[in-house]
Design an enzyme around this catalytic site. Sequence first.
Site, PDB file in Angstrom:
ATOM      1  N   TYR A   1       1.367  -4.937 -13.689  1.00  0.00           N
ATOM      2  CA  TYR A   1       2.486  -4.234 -14.095  1.00  0.00           C
ATOM      3  C   TYR A   1       3.347  -5.028 -15.062  1.00  0.00           C
ATOM      4  O   TYR A   1       4.152  -5.799 -14.968  1.00  0.00           O
ATOM      5  CB  TYR A   1       3.448  -4.147 -12.663  1.00  0.00           C
ATOM      6  CG  TYR A   1       2.716  -3.532 -11.811  1.00  0.00           C
ATOM      7  CD1 TYR A   1       2.597  -2.049 -11.492  1.00  0.00           C
ATOM      8  CD2 TYR A   1       1.921  -4.250 -11.094  1.00  0.00           C
ATOM      9  CE1 TYR A   1       1.480  -1.561 -10.403  1.00  0.00           C
ATOM     10  CE2 TYR A   1       1.080  -3.614  -9.721  1.00  0.00           C
ATOM     11  CZ  TYR A   1       1.036  -2.239  -9.660  1.00  0.00           C
ATOM     12  OH  TYR A   1       0.127  -1.661  -8.789  1.00  0.00           O
TER      13      TYR A   1
ATOM     14  N   HIS B   1       6.008  -4.525 -10.662  1.00  0.00           N
ATOM     15  CA  HIS B   1       5.786  -3.550  -9.582  1.00  0.00           C
ATOM     16  C   HIS B   1       7.027  -3.167  -8.954  1.00  0.00           C
ATOM     17  O   HIS B   1       7.990  -3.999  -8.893  1.00  0.00           O
ATOM     18  CB  HIS B   1       4.904  -4.214  -8.422  1.00  0.00           C
ATOM     19  CG  HIS B   1       4.558  -3.235  -7.565  1.00  0.00           C
ATOM     20  ND1 HIS B   1       5.177  -3.216  -6.281  1.00  0.00           N
ATOM     21  CD2 HIS B   1       4.026  -2.176  -7.495  1.00  0.00           C
ATOM     22  CE1 HIS B   1       4.720  -2.523  -5.430  1.00  0.00           C
ATOM     23  NE2 HIS B   1       3.791  -1.500  -6.202  1.00  0.00           N
TER      24      HIS B   1
ATOM     25  N   GLU C   1      -9.947   6.944 -16.208  1.00  0.00           N
ATOM     26  CA  GLU C   1      -9.732   7.144 -14.995  1.00  0.00           C
ATOM     27  C   GLU C   1      -9.702   8.731 -14.444  1.00  0.00           C
ATOM     28  O   GLU C   1      -8.883   9.362 -15.355  1.00  0.00           O
ATOM     29  CB  GLU C   1      -8.743   6.436 -14.574  1.00  0.00           C
ATOM     30  CG  GLU C   1      -8.144   6.625 -13.034  1.00  0.00           C
ATOM     31  CD  GLU C   1      -6.892   5.923 -12.721  1.00  0.00           C
ATOM     32  OE1 GLU C   1      -6.848   4.673 -12.997  1.00  0.00           O
ATOM     33  OE2 GLU C   1      -5.957   6.513 -12.173  1.00  0.00           O
TER      34      GLU C   1
ATOM     35  N   ARG D   1      -3.504  -2.143  -3.243  1.00  0.00           N
ATOM     36  CA  ARG D   1      -3.049  -2.004  -1.899  1.00  0.00           C
ATOM     37  C   ARG D   1      -2.758  -0.331  -1.548  1.00  0.00           C
ATOM     38  O   ARG D   1      -2.863  -0.224  -0.479  1.00  0.00           O
ATOM     39  CB  ARG D   1      -1.632  -2.553  -1.928  1.00  0.00           C
ATOM     40  CG  ARG D   1      -0.858  -2.958  -0.517  1.00  0.00           C
ATOM     41  CD  ARG D   1       0.557  -2.940  -0.981  1.00  0.00           C
ATOM     42  NE  ARG D   1       1.409  -1.850  -1.403  1.00  0.00           N
ATOM     43  CZ  ARG D   1       2.630  -1.977  -1.604  1.00  0.00           C
ATOM     44  NH1 ARG D   1       3.303  -2.883  -1.231  1.00  0.00           N
ATOM     45  NH2 ARG D   1       3.317  -0.704  -1.971  1.00  0.00           N
ATOM     46  N   GLY D   2      -2.578   0.406  -2.628  1.00  0.00           N
ATOM     47  CA  GLY D   2      -1.928   1.785  -2.416  1.00  0.00           C
ATOM     48  C   GLY D   2      -0.514   1.808  -1.973  1.00  0.00           C
ATOM     49  O   GLY D   2       0.222   0.711  -1.813  1.00  0.00           O
TER      50      GLY D   2
ATOM     51  N   THR E   1     -10.490   7.335  -8.808  1.00  0.00           N
ATOM     52  CA  THR E   1      -9.292   6.814  -7.810  1.00  0.00           C
ATOM     53  C   THR E   1      -9.396   7.196  -6.348  1.00  0.00           C
ATOM     54  O   THR E   1     -10.559   8.057  -6.034  1.00  0.00           O
ATOM     55  CB  THR E   1      -7.788   7.389  -8.099  1.00  0.00           C
ATOM     56  OG1 THR E   1      -7.773   8.944  -8.083  1.00  0.00           O
ATOM     57  CG2 THR E   1      -7.614   7.154  -9.594  1.00  0.00           C
TER      58      THR E   1
ATOM     59  N   GLN F   1      -0.721  -1.149 -15.155  1.00  0.00           N
ATOM     60  CA  GLN F   1       0.116   0.431 -14.884  1.00  0.00           C
ATOM     61  C   GLN F   1       0.459   0.852 -16.327  1.00  0.00           C
ATOM     62  O   GLN F   1       0.607   0.195 -17.478  1.00  0.00           O
ATOM     63  CB  GLN F   1       1.406  -0.114 -14.207  1.00  0.00           C
ATOM     64  CG  GLN F   1       2.295   1.237 -14.121  1.00  0.00           C
ATOM     65  CD  GLN F   1       1.582   1.723 -13.006  1.00  0.00           C
ATOM     66  OE1 GLN F   1       0.901   2.824 -13.739  1.00  0.00           O
ATOM     67  NE2 GLN F   1       1.905   2.209 -11.730  1.00  0.00           N
TER      68      GLN F   1
ATOM     69  N   ALA G   1      -3.290  -6.451  -1.911  1.00  0.00           N
ATOM     70  CA  ALA G   1      -4.314  -6.470  -2.487  1.00  0.00           C
ATOM     71  C   ALA G   1      -5.243  -8.030  -2.516  1.00  0.00           C
ATOM     72  O   ALA G   1      -6.355  -7.930  -2.556  1.00  0.00           O
ATOM     73  CB  ALA G   1      -4.223  -5.834  -3.923  1.00  0.00           C
TER      74      ALA G   1
ATOM     75  N   HIS H   1     -11.920   2.896  -6.879  1.00  0.00           N
ATOM     76  CA  HIS H   1     -10.769   2.268  -6.111  1.00  0.00           C
ATOM     77  C   HIS H   1     -10.956   2.034  -4.715  1.00  0.00           C
ATOM     78  O   HIS H   1     -11.062   3.160  -3.845  1.00  0.00           O
ATOM     79  CB  HIS H   1      -9.429   2.983  -6.760  1.00  0.00           C
ATOM     80  CG  HIS H   1      -9.295   3.067  -8.228  1.00  0.00           C
ATOM     81  ND1 HIS H   1      -8.170   3.410  -8.759  1.00  0.00           N
ATOM     82  CD2 HIS H   1     -10.256   2.473  -9.115  1.00  0.00           C
ATOM     83  CE1 HIS H   1      -8.462   3.170 -10.261  1.00  0.00           C
ATOM     84  NE2 HIS H   1      -9.518   2.743 -10.463  1.00  0.00           N
TER      85      HIS H   1
HETATM   86  P1  FAD Z   1      -0.106  -5.636  -4.520  1.00  0.00           P
HETATM   87  O1  FAD Z   1      -0.813  -6.573  -5.596  1.00  0.00           O
HETATM   88  O2  FAD Z   1      -0.588  -6.109  -3.032  1.00  0.00           O
HETATM   89  O3  FAD Z   1       1.351  -5.742  -4.783  1.00  0.00           O
HETATM   90  C1  FAD Z   1       2.284  -4.922  -3.985  1.00  0.00           C
HETATM   91  C2  FAD Z   1       3.577  -5.518  -4.133  1.00  0.00           C
HETATM   92  O4  FAD Z   1       3.537  -6.628  -3.007  1.00  0.00           O
HETATM   93  C3  FAD Z   1       3.971  -6.042  -5.297  1.00  0.00           C
HETATM   94  O5  FAD Z   1       5.376  -5.734  -5.498  1.00  0.00           O
HETATM   95  C4  FAD Z   1       3.755  -7.563  -5.097  1.00  0.00           C
HETATM   96  O6  FAD Z   1       4.529  -8.213  -5.965  1.00  0.00           O
HETATM   97  C5  FAD Z   1       4.072  -7.852  -3.954  1.00  0.00           C
HETATM   98  N1  FAD Z   1       3.166  -9.150  -3.269  1.00  0.00           N
HETATM   99  C6  FAD Z   1       2.014  -9.315  -3.325  1.00  0.00           C
HETATM  100  N2  FAD Z   1       1.376 -10.178  -2.754  1.00  0.00           N
HETATM  101  C7  FAD Z   1       2.557 -10.409  -1.923  1.00  0.00           C
HETATM  102  C8  FAD Z   1       2.656 -11.807  -0.781  1.00  0.00           C
HETATM  103  N3  FAD Z   1       1.797 -12.474  -0.522  1.00  0.00           N
HETATM  104  N4  FAD Z   1       4.192 -11.740  -0.300  1.00  0.00           N
HETATM  105  C9  FAD Z   1       5.127 -10.859  -0.703  1.00  0.00           C
HETATM  106  N5  FAD Z   1       4.977  -9.947  -1.789  1.00  0.00           N
HETATM  107  C10 FAD Z   1       3.585  -9.865  -2.316  1.00  0.00           C
HETATM  108  N6  FAD Z   1      -3.023   3.805  -6.009  1.00  0.00           N
HETATM  109  C11 FAD Z   1      -3.794   4.754  -5.101  1.00  0.00           C
HETATM  110  O7  FAD Z   1      -3.281   4.914  -3.924  1.00  0.00           O
HETATM  111  N7  FAD Z   1      -5.001   4.895  -5.462  1.00  0.00           N
HETATM  112  C12 FAD Z   1      -5.498   4.645  -6.681  1.00  0.00           C
HETATM  113  O8  FAD Z   1      -6.825   4.877  -6.934  1.00  0.00           O
HETATM  114  C13 FAD Z   1      -4.650   3.495  -7.697  1.00  0.00           C
HETATM  115  N8  FAD Z   1      -5.135   3.129  -8.608  1.00  0.00           N
HETATM  116  C14 FAD Z   1      -4.424   2.308  -9.374  1.00  0.00           C
HETATM  117  C15 FAD Z   1      -4.968   1.804 -10.485  1.00  0.00           C
HETATM  118  C16 FAD Z   1      -4.034   0.955 -11.398  1.00  0.00           C
HETATM  119  C17 FAD Z   1      -4.700   0.301 -12.811  1.00  0.00           C
HETATM  120  C18 FAD Z   1      -2.778   0.636 -10.908  1.00  0.00           C
HETATM  121  C19 FAD Z   1      -1.833  -0.101 -11.669  1.00  0.00           C
HETATM  122  C20 FAD Z   1      -2.148   1.205  -9.837  1.00  0.00           C
HETATM  123  C21 FAD Z   1      -2.850   2.150  -9.035  1.00  0.00           C
HETATM  124  N9  FAD Z   1      -2.612   2.476  -7.629  1.00  0.00           N
HETATM  125  C22 FAD Z   1      -3.351   3.308  -6.958  1.00  0.00           C
HETATM  126  C23 FAD Z   1      -1.069   2.303  -7.298  1.00  0.00           C
HETATM  127  C24 FAD Z   1      -0.874   1.016  -6.376  1.00  0.00           C
HETATM  128  O9  FAD Z   1      -1.783   1.307  -5.250  1.00  0.00           O
HETATM  129  C25 FAD Z   1       0.451   0.989  -6.321  1.00  0.00           C
HETATM  130  O10 FAD Z   1       1.316   0.598  -7.246  1.00  0.00           O
HETATM  131  C26 FAD Z   1       0.571  -0.005  -5.101  1.00  0.00           C
HETATM  132  O11 FAD Z   1       2.126   0.217  -4.666  1.00  0.00           O
HETATM  133  C27 FAD Z   1       0.621  -1.352  -5.382  1.00  0.00           C
HETATM  134  O12 FAD Z   1      -0.579  -2.063  -5.419  1.00  0.00           O
HETATM  135  P2  FAD Z   1      -1.050  -3.310  -5.782  1.00  0.00           P
HETATM  136  O13 FAD Z   1      -2.605  -3.347  -5.780  1.00  0.00           O
HETATM  137  O14 FAD Z   1      -0.747  -3.791  -7.322  1.00  0.00           O
HETATM  138  O15 FAD Z   1      -0.624  -4.168  -4.676  1.00  0.00           O
END
Ligand code: FAD
Length: 318
Positions: free
Chosen positions: A180, A184, A19, A125-126, A50, A211, A145, A95
């Site tokens: 994660y 997370h 990445e 999600r970010g 990213t 992660q 997300a 991403h």
């Molecule tokens: P989600 O899957 O939406 O989860 C976020 C939180 O919400 C979690 O705690 C989950 O348990 C909770 N949740 C999910 N759905 C619900 C629901 N319906 N109700 C209540 N809670 C819920 N960040 C960047 O800014 N740019 C990048 O390019 C980037 N690349 C990444 C690549 C990888 C491989 C990884 C692992 C992370 C990356 N990140 C990046 C970081 C990521 O954006 C953060 O970790 C962010 O805080 C969570 O993103 P997610 O897509 O996992 O969110």
Amino acid sequence: MKVTEHLKKHTGKTQFSFEIIPPKKGNNIQDLYDNIDPLMEFNPPFIDVTTSREEHIYIDKGNGLLDRKITRMRPGTVGICAAIKHKYNVDTIPHVLCGGFTKEETEYLLVDCHYLGIENVMALRGDAMSHQRYFEASNGGHQYATQLVDQIKNLNNGKYLHDVIEANHKANFCIGVAGYPEKHLESPSLQTDLKRLKEKVDAGADYVVTQMFFDNQKYFEFVDAAKEIGINVPILPGIKPLAVQKHLQLLPQVFKIDLPEPLIIEVEKCKTNKEVRQVGVEWAIEQSKELMAAGVPVLHYYSMGKSTNIKAIAKAVF
Ligand code: FAD
């Protein structure tokens, strides 16, 4: 080609991928190429790029006051994906974020990807902006997300926002999401977080990238627990080599991950960051060898824009 097709094509053989981060605006794309060039001999089937959301910057007005502006410091993800795809003939994965984007902006970005022949996207999600305590969806944007996966899946079915057009040419994105192994940071428990991951997969995610983790046991247990609740898509391990002494505090603080005691002891013995870098590379090599022996389909490395340590690891492992 889709990530899932790459995985099928090379069943039984662990592949190398990585990445990269877009350069800060004002820099040359050649700097990026200079870091990608040394890694191409390891034949990555795909490279992730990213996306950074907007952030606050403070401009000194010269009268003792600061002007606060909102700007995106590292724009250009889709353009970079297209440039790398064109230059190296390799699949690239932009991403795509909820944070900082409206659903309409996301749709335009996906349409651009489709025109450019980009077949994979990573739906994320970010994070919250630095002044926010919690993540807040942008006005007209997604909160989780899962909703982004829904939107991409809709596009694959020819369903655009507001149903304003009849699509006779459908997108066909392969969708990656984040997982994660140590949960997370906002999630109340690993089990709850796994249920959320299952929702992303049920919504249409085709694969998961984890992660970073420094203890392989955490990854193996995560994969088993995911399988137990019916997550049957590939889960690709994300590896980040520790690079500076500060990571000992920073990584647990920012990502809420644990560092294994033997790694901490080795880093604490180091007198310079050059030595820390070497410890980080050696640890990542051992991690990678064990994961490879366990038959993971891909070892995915977080390069943070610098390739020397990733090259040293890949050379020892592939
Ligand atoms: P989600 O899957 O939406 O989860 C976020 C939180 O919400 C979690 O705690 C989950 O348990 C909770 N949740 C999910 N759905 C619900 C629901 N319906 N109700 C209540 N809670 C819920 N960040 C960047 O800014 N740019 C990048 O390019 C980037 N690349 C990444 C690549 C990888 C491989 C990884 C692992 C992370 C990356 N990140 C990046 C970081 C990521 O954006 C953060 O970790 C962010 O805080 C969570 O993103 P997610 O897509 O996992 O969110």
